[in-house]
Design a protein around this motif. Sequence first.
Motif, mmCIF file in Angstrom:
data_model
loop_
_atom_site.group_PDB
_atom_site.id
_atom_site.type_symbol
_atom_site.label_atom_id
_atom_site.label_comp_id
_atom_site.label_asym_id
_atom_site.label_seq_id
_atom_site.Cartn_x
_atom_site.Cartn_y
_atom_site.Cartn_z
ATOM 1 N N GLU A 73 0.878 9.995 -1.023
ATOM 2 C CA GLU A 73 1.015 9.271 0.169
ATOM 3 C C GLU A 73 1.346 7.759 -0.362
ATOM 4 O O GLU A 73 0.421 7.321 -1.465
ATOM 5 C CB GLU A 73 -0.588 8.826 0.607
ATOM 6 C CG GLU A 73 -1.398 10.137 1.370
ATOM 7 C CD GLU A 73 -2.697 10.054 1.316
ATOM 8 O OE1 GLU A 73 -3.095 9.763 2.478
ATOM 9 O OE2 GLU A 73 -3.278 10.313 0.262
ATOM 10 N N ASP A 74 2.381 7.745 -0.017
ATOM 11 C CA ASP A 74 2.899 5.664 -0.731
ATOM 12 C C ASP A 74 1.853 4.750 -0.174
ATOM 13 O O ASP A 74 1.866 3.664 -1.244
ATOM 14 C CB ASP A 74 3.794 5.952 0.086
ATOM 15 C CG ASP A 74 4.771 6.844 -0.526
ATOM 16 O OD1 ASP A 74 6.556 6.310 -0.439
ATOM 17 O OD2 ASP A 74 4.878 7.704 -0.964
ATOM 18 N N ALA A 75 1.505 4.460 0.811
ATOM 19 C CA ALA A 75 0.112 3.825 1.411
ATOM 20 C C ALA A 75 -0.490 3.701 0.121
ATOM 21 O O ALA A 75 -1.168 2.601 0.019
ATOM 22 C CB ALA A 75 -0.078 4.084 2.953
ATOM 23 N N LYS A 76 -0.760 4.702 -0.481
ATOM 24 C CA LYS A 76 -1.886 4.552 -1.038
ATOM 25 C C LYS A 76 -2.038 4.733 -2.475
ATOM 26 O O LYS A 76 -3.087 4.645 -2.932
ATOM 27 C CB LYS A 76 -2.914 5.862 -0.841
ATOM 28 C CG LYS A 76 -4.017 5.897 0.378
ATOM 29 C CD LYS A 76 -4.770 7.089 1.197
ATOM 30 C CE LYS A 76 -5.467 7.267 2.144
ATOM 31 N NZ LYS A 76 -6.804 8.509 2.095
ATOM 32 N N ASN A 77 -0.484 4.623 -2.211
ATOM 33 C CA ASN A 77 -0.034 5.241 -4.594
ATOM 34 C C ASN A 77 -0.734 5.709 -4.595
ATOM 35 O O ASN A 77 -0.723 5.945 -6.174
ATOM 36 C CB ASN A 77 -0.125 3.370 -5.236
ATOM 37 C CG ASN A 77 0.489 2.726 -5.164
ATOM 38 O OD1 ASN A 77 1.657 2.782 -4.418
ATOM 39 N ND2 ASN A 77 0.806 1.524 -5.680
ATOM 40 N N MET A 78 -0.826 7.168 -5.077
ATOM 41 C CA MET A 78 -0.934 8.316 -5.056
ATOM 42 C C MET A 78 -0.287 9.957 -4.453
ATOM 43 O O MET A 78 0.220 9.663 -3.818
ATOM 44 C CB MET A 78 -2.498 8.862 -4.087
ATOM 45 C CG MET A 78 -3.701 7.590 -4.424
ATOM 46 S SD MET A 78 -4.110 8.153 -6.026
ATOM 47 C CE MET A 78 -4.903 9.823 -5.844
#
Length: 126
Positions: A73-78
């Motif tokens: 989840e790139d938006a969450k850096n996860m």
Amino acid sequence: QLQLVESGGGLVQPGESLRLSCEVSGNPLTYYAIGWFRQAPGKEREGVSCSRPSGGTTYTADSVKGRFTASREDAKNMVYLQMNNLNPEDTAVYFCAADIWACRNSDYAPSDFGSWGQGVQVTVSS
């Protein structure tokens, strides 16, 4: 400087599932290829999964294909590693790793990655 922190390891019984998480900080995850590796006692570190950024190709080791799924989840850096139907041979310390240039083909190696997490223990035992 990129930092990676894994979580989610533990002790499970054969056939059970675990999801490992890896939080990436320091730079946007979007730019980075992500690798998952594992190392059992007395053995070399082996690749589990290697994913190019932006929905690119994912390479998965034959030993875990159909059981393990890497996602991000790139938006969450996860980033995540979902591990299903675990067996005792999956027991190892699991690491996430990141590098802009990695995962160009299925012949990826730990030396391709410049940033590593600290590792998390996964133990599969009855």
